[in-house]
Design an enzyme around this catalytic site. Structure first.
Site, PDB file in Angstrom:
ATOM      1  N   SER A   1      16.377  -4.210  -9.774  1.00 51.69           N
ATOM      2  CA  SER A   1      15.045  -3.830 -10.223  1.00 51.69           C
ATOM      3  C   SER A   1      14.535  -4.882 -11.201  1.00 51.69           C
ATOM      4  O   SER A   1      14.393  -6.033 -10.822  1.00 51.69           O
ATOM      5  CB  SER A   1      15.069  -2.415 -10.790  1.00 51.69           C
ATOM      6  OG  SER A   1      13.796  -1.832 -10.738  1.00 51.69           O
TER       7      SER A   1
ATOM      8  N   GLU B   1      13.562   3.240  -0.675  1.00 48.53           N
ATOM      9  CA  GLU B   1      13.353   3.022  -2.099  1.00 48.53           C
ATOM     10  C   GLU B   1      12.450   4.085  -2.732  1.00 48.53           C
ATOM     11  O   GLU B   1      12.757   4.650  -3.766  1.00 48.53           O
ATOM     12  CB  GLU B   1      12.728   1.633  -2.320  1.00 48.53           C
ATOM     13  CG  GLU B   1      13.622   0.470  -1.966  1.00 48.53           C
ATOM     14  CD  GLU B   1      14.467  -0.003  -3.142  1.00 48.53           C
ATOM     15  OE1 GLU B   1      14.380   0.602  -4.220  1.00 48.53           O
ATOM     16  OE2 GLU B   1      15.214  -0.984  -2.963  1.00 48.53           O
TER      17      GLU B   1
ATOM     18  N   HIS C   1      15.796   4.099  -4.657  1.00 49.26           N
ATOM     19  CA  HIS C   1      15.864   3.010  -5.621  1.00 49.26           C
ATOM     20  C   HIS C   1      17.043   3.207  -6.576  1.00 49.26           C
ATOM     21  O   HIS C   1      17.256   4.287  -7.110  1.00 49.26           O
ATOM     22  CB  HIS C   1      14.555   2.983  -6.413  1.00 49.26           C
ATOM     23  CG  HIS C   1      14.393   1.794  -7.296  1.00 49.26           C
ATOM     24  ND1 HIS C   1      14.297   0.515  -6.822  1.00 49.26           N
ATOM     25  CD2 HIS C   1      14.308   1.693  -8.646  1.00 49.26           C
ATOM     26  CE1 HIS C   1      14.135  -0.325  -7.832  1.00 49.26           C
ATOM     27  NE2 HIS C   1      14.145   0.370  -8.949  1.00 49.26           N
TER      28      HIS C   1
END
Length: 553
Positions: free
Chosen positions: A254, A379, A465
């Site tokens: 990320s 995600e 995610h």
């Protein structure tokens, strides 16, 4: 991963909000217009499992085990050794960025006399830790937070090194999170390093007075400067722990993955790493410019001046700015409240950061090192179907290009609503960056992580995610479900691929599925599925169509 539905009144506003927290994103339906905020802006964000997928991390206590020592450039350290792994925590890699050193490039750490105890983590950098994410560490916070942590095999000698860059949207996170404990990776024969870097306005802040003070030096992106300083510390000191400074792999997820991609482009990072892994790092974000306002995005200096005025500092009084209480700088900034009017996040300063990742790679400016990149299979899929269409429509209003052609490539509007947010922000940028790196002649490996723990398969159709993190580090105890032998086997495979790549720049090894090197002609990735890893083809039609779109600056 579950969805977090929190009905509350936000701090500083009377608007009733129902935000769903998805990784690093805030998705909300409010009685107050949010038109001034960029919905689903690609801030490289949370490098943690979502709160519903993890257990609260206990406050870190001094490690048990046998005392061991190491000598670094600033003095002697006493860490702990247990179960074949040496651990040293809370080692300063730079001077405390406080007082007159606030909003300056990191300065050299001071030496100490005698032996410094390195059996507990240093301070976390200042941040608002949300109650909905118990994966965050429980360490106390302070501006004096620039420390590294090292996990090394007991008999390491010229061992490859993996340096982890944590995520958290550049506003939260730390190297002390239990999820990132490096012991299990170290048992595979690598040295693991985690560290803290300045966050929020402490780490990313611009003001005309700071620009004038810096002269020709980089300004504003202090968090990135900290990351570079940590990598420089590793290069100078990792041999003291049995590591090879010529075999450093940077990896992050990320915001950490976005940081990895920026280090591929930043000139001062050259020579500090030999390989790179970017997990769900995006790369197409429309970054603010240092001094130039654009129609839909004010400059970082404009945003910084707005903060200064709000804090009661007018003109170019740097002394007054540096004297502001940390609480004032922190404000209410967190992943649910990015305070766009007074916080810019990372931006293009023209010296350190010169573009977003996609544009920089397209221009061939990246380091030509072995590169492993990818995203998760779903995600943003935990967003309720009821809201996806509206969020996609809102996102498309900020995008230029043939959006009708994108819908046609998906085959239906419902399919586009289901996948576009994940593909646009994560999957397509990863594939495009892989293509540019392969075209530049560097060994490149693309993945899609879709493994879901067996206990979650009724509620999840894919991997959300950050859900790969427990598998990368082998820390499945962070999951809030009872793990199975299949889950453990999946973590073993992921750890094998990652550490093998760190050891030689190629993730392949005997006894597991072959991971084909990426090239746009072959366009093949490794898909981590519930049935095991296997070579697969990306869904090229929609991704190619998305690749022609441009985020409006």
């Amino acid at each position: 991963m579950q969805l977090y539905n929190m009905s509350s009144t936000r701090r500083g506003t009377t608007a009733k909000m129902r935000p769903w927290v998805v990784g690093r994103y805030r998705v909300s339906v409010s009685s107050r217009s949010q038109s001034s905020r960029r919905m689903l802006s690609l801030l490289a964000g949370v490098a943690v499992l979502a709160a519903a997928c993890a257990q609260p991390a206990a406050s870190q206590q001094p490690a048990g085990g046998q005392a061991v020592e190491a000598q670094v450039e600033t003095g002697a350290l006493r860490g702990r050794q247990a179960d074949g792994v040496k651990v040293f925590k809370g080692i300063p890699y730079a001077a405390p960025p406080v007082g007159d050193l606030r909003w300056r490039a990191p300065a050299k750490a001071a030496a100490w006399q005698g032996v410094r105890e390195a059996d507990r983590f240093g301070f976390d950098c200042i941040q608002n830790k949300p109650g909905w994410d118990p994966t965050q560490s429980k360490e106390p916070q302070n501006e004096d937070c620039l420390t590294v942590n090292v996990w090394a095999p007991e008999r390491a000698a010229k061992a490859p090194v993996m340096v982890w860059i944590h995520g958290g949207g550049y506003v939260m996170g730390s190297g002390s999170q239990a999820l990132f404990d490096g012991a299990k990776l170290a048992k595979r024969g690598v040295i693991v390093v985690t560290f803290n870097y300045r966050l929020g306005r402490f780490g990313f802040f611009a003001h005309p007075a700071l620009t004038a003070e810096a002269g020709d030096a980089p300004v504003g992106n202090y968090g990135y400067m900290d990351q570079i300083a940590a990598l420089e510390w590793v290069k100078r000191n990792i041999s003291a722990f049995g590591g090879d400074p010529a075999q450093v792999t940077i990896f992050g997820e990320s915001a950490g993955g976005g940081s990895v991609n920026q280090h591929m482009l930043m000139a001062p990072s050259r020579g500090l790493f030999a390989r790179a892994i970017a997990q769900s790092g995006g790369g197409r974000d429309a970054l603010a410019l240092l001094s130039q306002d654009r129609p839909t995005k004010p400059s970082a200096e404009t945003v910084g001046k707005a903060f200064a005025v709000k804090a009661g500092v007018t003109g170019n009084d740097l002394a007054a700015l540096r004297a502001l209480p940390a609480k004032t700088l922190l404000g209410n900034l967190d992943l649910l409240n990015m305070e766009d009017a007074t916080y810019s996040g990372p931006f293009i300063d023209g010296r350190l950061v010169t573009s977003n990742a996609v544009d920089g790679f397209a221009a061939g400016k990246q380091a030509k090192v072995p590169y492993l990149v990818g995203a998760n299979s779903d995600e943003m899929g935990v967003i309720p179907a009821l809201f996806r269409g509206g969020l996609v429509s809102k996102a498309l209003k900020q995008i230029d290009g043939d959006t009708a052609g994108v819908e046609a490539a998906y085959g239906s509007k419902s399919a586009m609503n289901d996948r576009f947010l994940s593909d646009f922000n994560f999957v397509e940028p990863a594939r495009r960056l892989a293509g540019f790196q392969a075209q530049a002649g560097a060994p490149t490996w693309l993945y899609s992580f879709g493994y879901v723990p067996e206990a979650k398969r009724k509620s999840l159709k894919g991997a959300p995610h950050a859900s790969e993190l427990a598998f990368v580090f082998g820390n499945l105890s962070a999951l809030d479900v009872k793990t199975t032998p299949a889950d453990e086997a999946a973590a073993t495979l992921v750890g094998d691929y990652w550490t093998t790549f760190a050891k030689g720049g190629d993730p392949n090894g005997s006894g597991r599925a072959t991971w084909p090197a990426y090239g746009r002609a072959a366009d093949t990735l490794l898909s981590f599925t519930n049935d095991g890893p296997a070579a697969a083809k990306p869904d090229a039609g929609p991704l190619d169509a998305i690749g022609k779109l441009q985020t409006r600056p």
